[in-house]
Motif scaffolding. Structure first.
Motif, PDB file in Angstrom:
ATOM      1  N   LEU A  94       0.821  -1.207   0.000  1.00  0.00           N
ATOM      2  CA  LEU A  94       0.000   0.000   0.000  1.00  0.00           C
ATOM      3  C   LEU A  94       0.859   1.263   0.000  1.00  0.00           C
ATOM      4  CD1 LEU A  94      -2.737   1.193  -0.026  1.00  0.00           C
ATOM      5  CD2 LEU A  94      -2.951   0.778   2.433  1.00  0.00           C
ATOM      6  N   ALA A  95       1.973   1.240   0.733  1.00  0.00           N
ATOM      7  CA  ALA A  95       2.888   2.380   0.723  1.00  0.00           C
ATOM      8  C   ALA A  95       3.432   2.608  -0.686  1.00  0.00           C
ATOM      9  CB  ALA A  95       4.022   2.156   1.713  1.00  0.00           C
ATOM     10  N   ALA A 257      -2.829   0.900  -7.147  1.00  0.00           N
ATOM     11  CA  ALA A 257      -2.708   2.316  -7.496  1.00  0.00           C
ATOM     12  C   ALA A 257      -3.607   2.663  -8.675  1.00  0.00           C
ATOM     13  CB  ALA A 257      -1.250   2.652  -7.818  1.00  0.00           C
ATOM     14  N   PHE A 258      -3.606   1.800  -9.681  1.00  0.00           N
ATOM     15  CA  PHE A 258      -4.400   2.040 -10.889  1.00  0.00           C
ATOM     16  C   PHE A 258      -5.894   2.040 -10.576  1.00  0.00           C
ATOM     17  CE2 PHE A 258      -6.788   0.315 -14.480  1.00  0.00           C
ATOM     18  CZ  PHE A 258      -6.437   1.200 -15.497  1.00  0.00           C
ATOM     19  N   ILE A 259      -6.364   1.000  -9.902  1.00  0.00           N
ATOM     20  CA  ILE A 259      -7.795   0.868  -9.625  1.00  0.00           C
ATOM     21  C   ILE A 259      -8.260   1.952  -8.646  1.00  0.00           C
ATOM     22  CG2 ILE A 259      -9.539  -0.638  -8.600  1.00  0.00           C
ATOM     23  CD1 ILE A 259      -7.830  -3.015  -9.687  1.00  0.00           C
ATOM     24  N   ALA A 260      -7.464   2.212  -7.608  1.00  0.00           N
ATOM     25  CA  ALA A 260      -7.840   3.238  -6.637  1.00  0.00           C
ATOM     26  C   ALA A 260      -7.915   4.612  -7.292  1.00  0.00           C
ATOM     27  CB  ALA A 260      -6.837   3.259  -5.483  1.00  0.00           C
ATOM     28  N   GLY A 290      -2.485   9.768  -2.884  1.00  0.00           N
ATOM     29  CA  GLY A 290      -1.172   9.150  -2.708  1.00  0.00           C
ATOM     30  C   GLY A 290      -0.650   9.324  -1.295  1.00  0.00           C
ATOM     31  N   VAL A 291      -0.782  10.534  -0.757  1.00  0.00           N
ATOM     32  CA  VAL A 291      -0.358  10.787   0.627  1.00  0.00           C
ATOM     33  C   VAL A 291      -1.163   9.917   1.590  1.00  0.00           C
ATOM     34  CG1 VAL A 291      -0.291  12.511   2.464  1.00  0.00           C
ATOM     35  CG2 VAL A 291       0.430  13.132   0.152  1.00  0.00           C
ATOM     36  N   GLY A 292      -2.466   9.844   1.360  1.00  0.00           N
ATOM     37  CA  GLY A 292      -3.317   9.045   2.237  1.00  0.00           C
ATOM     38  C   GLY A 292      -2.947   7.578   2.217  1.00  0.00           C
ATOM     39  N   ASN A 293      -2.717   7.015   1.033  1.00  0.00           N
ATOM     40  CA  ASN A 293      -2.375   5.596   0.957  1.00  0.00           C
ATOM     41  C   ASN A 293      -0.968   5.317   1.484  1.00  0.00           C
ATOM     42  OD1 ASN A 293      -4.651   4.105   0.015  1.00  0.00           O
ATOM     43  ND2 ASN A 293      -4.449   5.089  -1.976  1.00  0.00           N
ATOM     44  N   LEU A 294      -0.056   6.279   1.342  1.00  0.00           N
ATOM     45  CA  LEU A 294       1.258   6.138   1.988  1.00  0.00           C
ATOM     46  C   LEU A 294       1.090   5.997   3.493  1.00  0.00           C
ATOM     47  CD1 LEU A 294       3.666   8.643   0.167  1.00  0.00           C
ATOM     48  CD2 LEU A 294       4.149   6.246   0.663  1.00  0.00           C
ATOM     49  N   LEU A 295       0.294   6.883   4.085  1.00  0.00           N
ATOM     50  CA  LEU A 295       0.078   6.838   5.534  1.00  0.00           C
ATOM     51  C   LEU A 295      -0.632   5.552   5.945  1.00  0.00           C
ATOM     52  CD1 LEU A 295      -0.950  10.549   6.231  1.00  0.00           C
ATOM     53  CD2 LEU A 295       1.235   9.441   6.723  1.00  0.00           C
ATOM     54  N   CYS A 296      -1.620   5.118   5.137  1.00  0.00           N
ATOM     55  CA  CYS A 296      -2.307   3.865   5.445  1.00  0.00           C
ATOM     56  C   CYS A 296      -1.342   2.688   5.380  1.00  0.00           C
ATOM     57  CB  CYS A 296      -3.462   3.642   4.470  1.00  0.00           C
ATOM     58  SG  CYS A 296      -4.878   4.722   4.744  1.00  0.00           S
ATOM     59  N   ALA A 301      -2.998  -0.240   7.457  1.00  0.00           N
ATOM     60  CA  ALA A 301      -4.451  -0.180   7.320  1.00  0.00           C
ATOM     61  C   ALA A 301      -4.870  -0.601   5.910  1.00  0.00           C
ATOM     62  CB  ALA A 301      -4.931   1.235   7.640  1.00  0.00           C
ATOM     63  N   LEU A 302      -6.144  -0.359   5.577  1.00  0.00           N
ATOM     64  CA  LEU A 302      -6.688  -0.683   4.258  1.00  0.00           C
ATOM     65  C   LEU A 302      -6.374   0.422   3.266  1.00  0.00           C
ATOM     66  CD1 LEU A 302     -10.300  -2.061   4.893  1.00  0.00           C
ATOM     67  CD2 LEU A 302      -8.336  -3.318   4.012  1.00  0.00           C
ATOM     68  N   PRO A 303      -6.355   0.115   1.958  1.00  0.00           N
ATOM     69  CA  PRO A 303      -6.227   1.176   0.957  1.00  0.00           C
ATOM     70  C   PRO A 303      -7.480   2.034   0.909  1.00  0.00           C
ATOM     71  CG  PRO A 303      -6.630  -0.936  -0.103  1.00  0.00           C
ATOM     72  CD  PRO A 303      -6.405  -1.222   1.352  1.00  0.00           C
ATOM     73  N   MET A 304      -7.321   3.261   0.420  1.00  0.00           N
ATOM     74  CA  MET A 304      -8.459   4.173   0.350  1.00  0.00           C
ATOM     75  C   MET A 304      -8.661   4.670  -1.068  1.00  0.00           C
ATOM     76  SD  MET A 304      -7.305   7.906   1.737  1.00  0.00           S
ATOM     77  CE  MET A 304      -6.893   7.312   3.366  1.00  0.00           C
ATOM     78  N   THR A 305      -9.879   5.099  -1.330  1.00  0.00           N
ATOM     79  CA  THR A 305     -10.217   5.807  -2.557  1.00  0.00           C
ATOM     80  C   THR A 305     -11.237   6.881  -2.200  1.00  0.00           C
ATOM     81  OG1 THR A 305     -12.192   4.565  -3.230  1.00  0.00           O
ATOM     82  CG2 THR A 305     -10.070   3.591  -3.794  1.00  0.00           C
ATOM     83  N   GLY A 306     -11.529   7.740  -3.156  1.00  0.00           N
ATOM     84  CA  GLY A 306     -12.696   8.582  -3.011  1.00  0.00           C
ATOM     85  C   GLY A 306     -13.919   7.695  -3.191  1.00  0.00           C
ATOM     86  N   VAL A 307     -14.903   7.808  -2.324  1.00  0.00           N
ATOM     87  CA  VAL A 307     -16.036   6.872  -2.328  1.00  0.00           C
ATOM     88  C   VAL A 307     -17.339   7.627  -2.573  1.00  0.00           C
ATOM     89  CG1 VAL A 307     -15.147   4.901  -1.047  1.00  0.00           C
ATOM     90  CG2 VAL A 307     -15.773   6.949   0.192  1.00  0.00           C
TER      91      VAL A 307
END
Length: 505
Positions: A94-95, A257-260, A290-296, A301-307
């Motif tokens: 995820l990082a 990265a692509f799908i998110a 990118g910053v959010g998924n680096l921190l996750c 934690a889990l990967p994130m996207t805009g939902v």
């Protein structure tokens, strides 16, 4: 006196953002935990992602009203990753995925993700939805999902008739709680009074299932969360960097990265259609993700996207600025820190019920009909192929097959793939003339030209010299025209009959 002082301290939008943040928090709480369960990880991992998505990504986002957090669209790929490589591999991958997104945003590649065929994206989401439904069906009976979608599907009859349960009575009780949750959720969404339209159905469903299980003292599996949210954070260990450099895991990081990114930017485009405020800066949004998924990744934690579900709730609740997304992260943090005992009362079957409904809604047959009526057979073939391959094989294979089939739309126009865009901006009107084939390859160029037009100015769009327009460009162009017109701007379109039919879709 006091109200006057408060008004001077806070902007006019504060009260609307404050109210909206509570609504989004109530929507996000059960979904964060449920998506974590569907991903094969402890529920607190989803809550951590929701907190980071609110507090950090909400403050940095290029789409002010979009809400970020764990998404059902990545649940399947995370489940397979954890199953094959263990939970310890999730953080490094995820990082790395977050770093890829951050670099893509810096290089201004956000527009290219919007060029992905809608048929591929919706086929992918439908496949994910089907996998979530057949997987969470087993969790409704307090059982664990099987390794893949086809096995889950084949085992459903035996599970339903109690042929594979070690404790039939317990399985039946769990299933009953799951049904209570689903029925309460659907009935509330259909019959809720207008004065309570902002109370989310998912929350009502979870409350109903939890109260029935608690009131009857049922001995069924419940959510397990640590007493401290800090204990749920898994910081990088000695092997973190080594796993990031493992070539076998690099493909998974690129896929995430692509799908998110695709899901985030498509969600942001949908959010833009819901309001008349600030438009999305796609490259800035990509950097924030990118910053959010680096921190996750660093938090395990889990990967994130805009939902879209949480984002649409945010807009409908009257949010005005990014403050609502930030505050929803603060409410998640406060709830998890102060009331973890309350979360432990929630039955796992209730979360499964919420996910069954969520997954079912991702399988949108209406979108297939839309593609067929307005764009012909090929986009439907792309959707079906993507859907089938996601369910039968894996997410990455399904997306690659869909993207490969999308290239077939280019075959009839190989000699005229270039698109010329002439823009003339006058004092009162902007004139845009296009010449050449409008395909997903030229979509970023077309987007850049359209979005450079000042707001509030009349637009004349001439596409008579466009011999072909694929469904990706047609849908984007139609959405852009609709958004400008809904904002009170006159848009004159000069096009052929076939072009008009596609764009009117």
């Amino acid at each position: 006196m006091i109200s006057a002082r408060l008004a001077s301290l806070f902007p006019v939008s504060f009260s609307r953002d404050f109210t909206a943040s509570i609504v989004v928090f109530l929507v996000a709480l059960p979904l964060c935990m449920g998506i974590a369960v569907a991903s094969g990880v402890p529920p607190e991992k989803g809550l951590i992602t929701g907190i980071i998505g609110g507090l950090v990504v909400g403050a940095l986002a290029g789409s002010p009203l979009q809400v970020s957090g764990p998404a059902a669209g990545l649940a399947v790929i995370v489940f397979e990753l954890v199953r094959d490589h263990g939970l310890s591999a999730l953080g490094p991958i995820l990082a790395l995925a977050g770093a890829i997104q951050l670099v893509a945003g810096v290089l201004k590649l956000g527009g290219w993700f919007r060029a992905i065929s809608p048929a591929v994206v919706h086929g992918m989401l439908a496949g994910i939805g089907a996998l979530i439904v057949v997987g969470q069906f087993h969790v409704l009976f307090d059982a664990k999902p099987l390794p893949n979608g086809l096995q889950n599907l084949a085992a459903m009859p035996a599970r339903l008739f109690g042929l594979s349960a070690s404790n039939v009575a317990a399985a039946e009780m769990a299933f009953a709680i799951g049904l209570v949750t689903i029925v309460a959720m659907l009935m509330w969404e259909k019959l809720r009074p207008a004065t309570m339209k902002l109370v989310p159905g998912a929350l009502v469903g979870v409350l109903a299932g939890t109260l029935v299980a608690w009131g009857l003292g049922l001995s069924i599996t419940r959510v397990e969360v640590p007493s401290s949210i800090v204990a749920a954070i898994a910081p990088p260990d000695a092997g973190f960097l080594g796993q990031m450099l493992d070539p076998a895991l690099l493909v998974t990081a690129v896929a995430i990265a692509f799908i998110a990114s695709a899901e985030t930017l498509l969600s942001a485009a949908a959010v833009d259609r819901m309001h008349d405020g600030v438009r999305t800066d796609y490259d800035k949004e990509l950097r924030a993700q990118g910053v959010g998924n680096l921190l996750c990744g660093f938090a395990g934690a889990l990967p994130m996207t805009g939902v879209i579900v949480r984002s649409s709730a945010n807009v409908q609740a009257g949010a005005v600025t990014r403050l609502s997304a930030v505050l929803h992260g603060a409410w998640l943090l406060a709830f998890v820190a102060l009331l973890p005992w309350l979360l432990r009362e929630i039955p796992m079957a209730s979360l499964a019920g919420i996910l069954v409904v969520t997954g079912w809604r991702l399988v949108s047959v209406a979108h297939v009909r839309h593609l067929f009526h307005h764009h012909g057979v090929l986009p439907v073939v792309i959707w079906v192929a993507t859907f089938v391959m996601v369910v039968a094989t894996d997410l990455l294979t399904g997306v690659l097959v869909g993207l490969g089939l999308s290239l077939l739309e280019l075959v009839p126009h190989l000699r005229r793939l270039r698109l010329r865009v002439d823009a003339n901006h006058g004092d009162e009107q902007s004139e845009i003339r296009l010449e050449g084939a409008a395909t997903f390859l030229t979509l970023p160029k077309l987007l850049k030209a359209l979005e450079s037009i000042p707001g509030g100015r009349a637009v004349s769009l001439d596409i008579r010299k466009v011999p072909a327009i694929d469904h990706s460009s047609a849908e984007m162009l139609g959405e852009w025209i609709q958004r400008r017109r809904s904002g009170g701007t006159r848009v004159d379109l000069d096009a052929g009959d076939d072009q008009l039919r596609k764009i009117a879709a």
